[in-house]
Design an enzyme around this catalytic site. Structure first.
Site, PDB file in Angstrom:
ATOM      1  N   ASP A  59      12.095  13.944   2.890  1.00  0.00           N
ATOM      2  CA  ASP A  59      11.108  14.542   3.705  1.00  0.00           C
ATOM      3  C   ASP A  59      11.091  16.020   3.743  1.00  0.00           C
ATOM      4  O   ASP A  59      11.992  16.612   4.213  1.00  0.00           O
ATOM      5  CB  ASP A  59      11.101  13.925   5.360  1.00  0.00           C
ATOM      6  CG  ASP A  59      10.063  14.294   6.174  1.00  0.00           C
ATOM      7  OD1 ASP A  59       9.060  15.211   5.763  1.00  0.00           O
ATOM      8  OD2 ASP A  59       9.916  13.978   7.282  1.00  0.00           O
ATOM      9  N   TYR A 149      -6.251  21.281   6.343  1.00  0.00           N
ATOM     10  CA  TYR A 149      -5.829  21.099   5.045  1.00  0.00           C
ATOM     11  C   TYR A 149      -6.000  22.537   4.504  1.00  0.00           C
ATOM     12  O   TYR A 149      -5.378  23.174   3.841  1.00  0.00           O
ATOM     13  CB  TYR A 149      -6.639  19.909   3.994  1.00  0.00           C
ATOM     14  CG  TYR A 149      -6.091  20.251   2.711  1.00  0.00           C
ATOM     15  CD1 TYR A 149      -4.774  20.029   2.252  1.00  0.00           C
ATOM     16  CD2 TYR A 149      -7.136  20.010   1.540  1.00  0.00           C
ATOM     17  CE1 TYR A 149      -4.614  19.737   0.877  1.00  0.00           C
ATOM     18  CE2 TYR A 149      -6.845  20.029   0.355  1.00  0.00           C
ATOM     19  CZ  TYR A 149      -5.449  19.796   0.072  1.00  0.00           C
ATOM     20  OH  TYR A 149      -5.275  19.801  -1.352  1.00  0.00           O
TER      21      TYR A 149
HETATM   22  N1  SER Z   1      -8.902  16.579  -3.540  1.00  0.00           N
HETATM   23  C1  SER Z   1      -8.559  17.366  -2.656  1.00  0.00           C
HETATM   24  C2  SER Z   1      -9.242  16.782  -1.355  1.00  0.00           C
HETATM   25  O1  SER Z   1     -10.283  16.330  -1.208  1.00  0.00           O
HETATM   26  C3  SER Z   1      -9.024  18.950  -2.696  1.00  0.00           C
HETATM   27  O2  SER Z   1      -7.975  19.616  -2.855  1.00  0.00           O
HETATM   28  O3  SER Z   1      -8.692  17.016  -0.238  1.00  0.00           O
END
Ligand code: SER
Length: 326
Positions: A59, A149
């Site tokens: 992890d 993200y």
């Molecule tokens: N493929 C990724 C996503 O859609 C983009 O970096 O989160």
């Protein structure tokens, strides 16, 4: 100033993921099977991955679990693919932060403490946001993402660059567009429709797409993705002016153009469009990228366009479908 040293014993995190699974096998071909140690968090590795070299569950958010494998195998370089992608990250932002930020921090600290030769850490088109120019997006531009993200990827780029300048750790990274492949399915990204559409075209000649027909995003086929990653990893350090934030372009198409490319092979292929929460994420990302820096600093050059990718995807998936693999 960091000195460029060769990678000899490589640890791959996220090796069971869409990119990691294929990248690990290619690295094993190039560097020797026992010199590339694959790791994952919980998904079981394929037989090919497990049987072709060492594999461990770790992890990345728990530093000791990484250190243990590094010591056991005398690792000198880390290809850090482990990350929570955009769609899963919006469902569980806390997990995205833990894996993407605390995990990366652990990897960079390990690299600093042990004076590792190289760390590769991918970034993403998710670093951009609605204020960023959408077409031919420059390398240097507004980075104000709206997803967790994206936030973690901007922070990751900055952190990697900081570790290079402050501690001399040779960290490198590139902003992947959506990656299309036929070996391992992507795990919870916004660009996953560009993979799923091929599987459904082969299996059912029908697909319900979760973004609008006119949604245009930058994409790349897996062989180009593997090549870009290894080319950057192996580039002479002296040639690099950027480190963790290279745009890499390959192709750019709308969901409708993707369907049309498949229809050249299956004229009866039907697509319906039912946008969900991922539409807003897609709308906040660029449609195409200016990758001049990657071309100039390490010779980036993609090989596949949309129709070449479609042909190869359909050939491979038709074979797998005949073999009963999906
Ligand atoms: N493929 C990724 C996503 O859609 C983009 O970096 O989160």
């Amino acid at each position: 100033m960091a000195e460029s040293r060769q990678m000899k014993k490589i640890l791959v995190t996220g090796a069971v993921g869409q990119i990691g699974s294929e990248l690990t096998l290619e690295l094993r071909r190039r560097y020797g099977a026992d010199n590339v140690v694959a790791t994952g968090r919980k998904t079981a590795p394929s037989d090919e991955l497990k049987n072709s070299g060492p594999f461990y569950f770790i992890d990345v958010a728990k530093k000791e679990s990484v250190v243990e494998v590094i010591e056991k195998h005398g690792i000198d370089s880390i290809v850090h693919m482990a990350a929570i992608l955009s769609a899963v990250g919006e469902k569980n932002p806390q997990l995205a932060w833990d894996v993407n930020i605390n995990g990366l921090y652990n990897i960079l600290e390990i690299a600093r403490e042990r004076e590792l030769a190289r760390v590769i850490v991918p970034s993403s088109i998710a670093v951009f946001g609605p204020e960023t120019p959408r077409d031919n997006t420059p390398n240097e531009t507004v980075l104000k993402p709206r997803t967790m993200y994206g936030v973690t990827k901007v922070a990751g780029e900055l952190l990697g660059d900081y570790y290079f300048r402050r501690f001399g750790v040779d960290v490198r990274g590139l902003r992947y567009p959506g990656i299309v492949s036929h070996e391992t399915l992507p795990g919870g990204g916004t660009t996953d429709y560009a993979v799923a559409i091929y599987y459904e075209a082969v299996k059912n000649r029908k697909y319900t797409c979760f973004v609008r027909e006119d949604t245009r995003l930058p994409m790349m086929y897996m062989p180009d993705c593997i090549k870009s990653t290894i080319d950057l990893a192996e580039a002479p350090l002296d040639n690099l002016k950027h480190h963790c934030d290279f745009n890499v372009g390959a192709m750019s198409f709308s969901a409708g153009e993707l369907a049309a490319s498949i229809r050249k092979h299956y004229p009866d292929f039907e697509v319906t469009y039912e946008p969900d929460f991922r539409q807003a994420i897609a709308d906040s990302w660029p449609s195409s990228l200016d990758d001049t820096a990657a071309r100039e600093e390490w010779g980036w050059q993609p090989a596949f366009d949309l129709d070449a990718m479609t042909k190869d995807m359909l050939e491979n998936l038709e074979r797998k479908h005949r073999e009963g693999k999906f």
